[in-house]
Scaffold this active site. Sequence first.
Site, mmCIF file in Angstrom:
data_model
loop_
_atom_site.group_PDB
_atom_site.id
_atom_site.type_symbol
_atom_site.label_atom_id
_atom_site.label_comp_id
_atom_site.label_asym_id
_atom_site.label_seq_id
_atom_site.Cartn_x
_atom_site.Cartn_y
_atom_site.Cartn_z
ATOM 1 N N LYS A 189 -13.093 28.625 -21.179
ATOM 2 C CA LYS A 189 -14.595 28.872 -21.215
ATOM 3 C C LYS A 189 -14.979 30.213 -21.650
ATOM 4 C CE LYS A 189 -18.116 30.570 -18.432
ATOM 5 N NZ LYS A 189 -18.853 30.712 -19.541
ATOM 6 N N GLU A 263 -7.953 39.627 -13.976
ATOM 7 C CA GLU A 263 -8.088 40.783 -14.645
ATOM 8 C C GLU A 263 -9.364 41.268 -14.450
ATOM 9 O OE1 GLU A 263 -5.394 42.366 -16.215
ATOM 10 O OE2 GLU A 263 -4.179 40.746 -16.756
ATOM 11 N N CYS A 297 -13.089 47.204 -20.003
ATOM 12 C CA CYS A 297 -12.593 47.195 -18.771
ATOM 13 C C CYS A 297 -11.970 48.272 -18.293
ATOM 14 C CB CYS A 297 -11.765 45.862 -18.472
ATOM 15 S SG CYS A 297 -10.357 45.721 -19.327
ATOM 16 N N GLU A 398 -18.888 50.605 -11.680
ATOM 17 C CA GLU A 398 -18.390 50.316 -13.270
ATOM 18 C C GLU A 398 -19.819 50.157 -13.763
ATOM 19 O OE1 GLU A 398 -16.695 46.391 -14.231
ATOM 20 O OE2 GLU A 398 -15.485 47.548 -15.300
HETATM 21 P P1 NAP Z 1 -18.309 38.273 -15.639
HETATM 22 O O1 NAP Z 1 -19.880 38.190 -15.437
HETATM 23 O O2 NAP Z 1 -17.362 37.997 -14.427
HETATM 24 O O3 NAP Z 1 -18.124 37.243 -16.347
HETATM 25 C C1 NAP Z 1 -16.952 36.522 -16.948
HETATM 26 C C2 NAP Z 1 -16.938 35.088 -16.996
HETATM 27 O O4 NAP Z 1 -17.114 34.173 -15.834
HETATM 28 C C3 NAP Z 1 -18.042 34.373 -17.971
HETATM 29 O O5 NAP Z 1 -17.467 33.300 -18.680
HETATM 30 C C4 NAP Z 1 -18.982 34.002 -16.855
HETATM 31 O O6 NAP Z 1 -19.715 32.867 -17.395
HETATM 32 C C5 NAP Z 1 -17.895 33.304 -15.896
HETATM 33 N N1 NAP Z 1 -18.894 33.188 -14.424
HETATM 34 C C6 NAP Z 1 -19.884 33.484 -14.042
HETATM 35 N N2 NAP Z 1 -19.930 33.270 -12.728
HETATM 36 C C7 NAP Z 1 -18.926 32.606 -12.305
HETATM 37 C C8 NAP Z 1 -18.288 31.798 -11.202
HETATM 38 N N3 NAP Z 1 -19.227 31.819 -10.040
HETATM 39 N N4 NAP Z 1 -17.276 31.064 -11.365
HETATM 40 C C9 NAP Z 1 -16.503 31.071 -12.416
HETATM 41 N N5 NAP Z 1 -16.819 31.615 -13.489
HETATM 42 C C10 NAP Z 1 -18.005 32.335 -13.572
HETATM 43 O O7 NAP Z 1 -18.007 39.460 -16.548
HETATM 44 P P2 NAP Z 1 -18.562 39.858 -17.870
HETATM 45 O O8 NAP Z 1 -20.118 40.264 -17.443
HETATM 46 O O9 NAP Z 1 -18.676 38.917 -18.760
HETATM 47 O O10 NAP Z 1 -17.673 40.718 -18.403
HETATM 48 C C11 NAP Z 1 -17.595 42.175 -17.913
HETATM 49 C C12 NAP Z 1 -16.872 42.333 -16.663
HETATM 50 O O11 NAP Z 1 -15.338 42.040 -17.134
HETATM 51 C C13 NAP Z 1 -16.477 43.860 -16.424
HETATM 52 O O12 NAP Z 1 -16.514 44.043 -14.927
HETATM 53 C C14 NAP Z 1 -15.168 44.098 -17.164
HETATM 54 O O13 NAP Z 1 -14.330 45.266 -16.357
HETATM 55 C C15 NAP Z 1 -14.536 42.885 -16.970
HETATM 56 N N6 NAP Z 1 -13.138 42.884 -17.889
HETATM 57 C C16 NAP Z 1 -11.963 43.115 -17.388
HETATM 58 C C17 NAP Z 1 -10.805 43.017 -18.217
HETATM 59 C C18 NAP Z 1 -9.489 43.259 -17.768
HETATM 60 O O14 NAP Z 1 -8.583 43.029 -18.633
HETATM 61 N N7 NAP Z 1 -9.326 43.656 -16.738
HETATM 62 C C19 NAP Z 1 -11.131 42.653 -19.563
HETATM 63 C C20 NAP Z 1 -12.603 42.570 -20.097
HETATM 64 C C21 NAP Z 1 -13.708 42.510 -18.950
HETATM 65 P P3 NAP Z 1 -21.230 33.388 -18.089
HETATM 66 O O15 NAP Z 1 -21.078 34.918 -18.640
HETATM 67 O O16 NAP Z 1 -21.090 32.432 -19.161
HETATM 68 O O17 NAP Z 1 -22.275 33.285 -17.221
#
Ligand code: NAP
Length: 495
Positions: A189, A263, A297, A398
């Site tokens: 997804k 991650e 991240c 963050e």
């Molecule tokens: P996010 O809001 O956590 O979303 C990540 C994914 O999870 C999206 O596909 C989202 O769907 C989905 N999602 C949302 N609610 C969910 C739930 N209740 N259950 C399962 N999946 C759910 O993160 P983001 O805003 O896209 O990305 C930013 C974050 O990612 C930052 O905190 C960053 O640090 C972290 N990140 C970490 C790494 C690493 O390797 N450690 C790498 C990149 C990013 P939708 O968005 O489609 O609603």
Amino acid sequence: METTLVRNRPAMLDRVEQDMLIDGKRVPALFAKRFETRNPATGELLAQVAQAGAEDVDRAVAAARAAFEGPWRRMKPAERQRIMLRLADLVEEHYEELALLDTLDLGAPLSRTVLGKARAGGLLRYYAGQATLLSGDTLPNSAAGDVLSHTLKEPIGVVAAINPWNGPIGMSVWKAGPVLASGCTLVMKPAEQTPLSALRFGELCLEAGVPAGVINILTGLGDAGAALSSHPGIDKIAFTGSTGVGEKILHAAASTMKRVSVELGGKSPNIVFADADLDKAVPAAAMAVFANSGQICSAGTRLFVQREIHDEFMARLADFTRTIRVGDPLDPATQIGPVVSATQMDKILGFMQGAGQEGAQALVGGARMAGAGLEDGFFIEPTIFTGVTDEMTIAREEIFGPVLSAFAFDTEEEVLKRANATPFGLGSGVWTRNLSTAHRMARGIQAGSVWINCYQMLDPGVPFGGYKLSGFGRESGPHHIEEYLETKAVWINLD
Ligand code: NAP
Ligand code: MG
């Protein structure tokens, strides 16, 4: 902006309706729902994307299960490897198109997205190499009688990958690599903000010979991710995203005992000692946080500079930051584009406003960008805050935007303590010419990666992942594939 865009527009975008990819076919959602994805540089509508409901999650998981139980499972490792090597070639051949889709969907400048080509090809070839190396062991035992024991490595089954929006095609490849190498199948997804390149990647998988159902691309919102996280047909979840959603996924996965790797977010320290090579450290410290508009991240968002060089360093950093070219992501000279969405922009501006109220000062930037051609996009000035204390909100949370908090420090012991005084532990940087300092810091910092005299280096052969609230599990490196394998012990009584 418009003319460049029209000239380069990927053929995929000729259709405004983009369907998901299940069992080898592009299909709309069963209840025909759709969501929009837009270009954050212009606000332009890119596509109406199929929005998965629970029933679509079910059929994607069923397709992945059937493919897992089908010929894919019996395919020889060398054949899986051949398919993966073909996929690596195809991804490279089509990389400009994939990079352009990400540039349009995410807003990351083309100068950045095209650079992902070598990494994408490298990741697929690294995992392809592992496909023929999976092996169990013959192990000694002291059981009574003549008993032989050995282990078998078996693919875990159906994997759900749930991805963030900040590096779409790279993330798709990273998630698919160990799945294909291990013989698992995948329901992936992508994030709602950036679904396009994942769909194109799914098509390239089919073209490379990945059987239908092995890689399914399920476009949708957070509820689709949630449905995957608790789905009894999913054996493992590989999640990359925020710490908050990671926690929800752990809860949702608990009752079915799924294997989970997460991650998550970060608040990574970047530490510059007085003996550092400042010609290298200044631009690197800026790009450690401003690259991809701060949407990385492991971005180096907390900069610690030793007091002797603090003022000189900050002056040079400010000068460098003012030269960074922010603007049209399609212009090859642009270094930094917009942030991904209005929501994200408002969140970042809120953090910047709060920083002012808490007493920090913006040395550079501090506002939304004005200027011709930028008014419809979510552009934020690269921003450096000084006068920040360790307790302020911008020093702890963050932000995921182009915002740096800078601090002065005096001693190695002090900075180590302050660097570790965060619930996160993803990346970290150390700039010094002193070998002993470098090694002591590498041992002392609580983070999954320590970059010394460099920042943000990644390689398919080297593990990446988090300590503490930044998650667990490691992606890349020789052991990543183990997270996709079960180990079975076989005992044979020879008496
Ligand atoms: P996010 O809001 O956590 O979303 C990540 C994914 O999870 C999206 O596909 C989202 O769907 C989905 N999602 C949302 N609610 C969910 C739930 N209740 N259950 C399962 N999946 C759910 O993160 P983001 O805003 O896209 O990305 C930013 C974050 O990612 C930052 O905190 C960053 O640090 C972290 N990140 C970490 C790494 C690493 O390797 N450690 C790498 C990149 C990013 P939708 O968005 O489609 O609603
Ligand atoms: Mg978008």
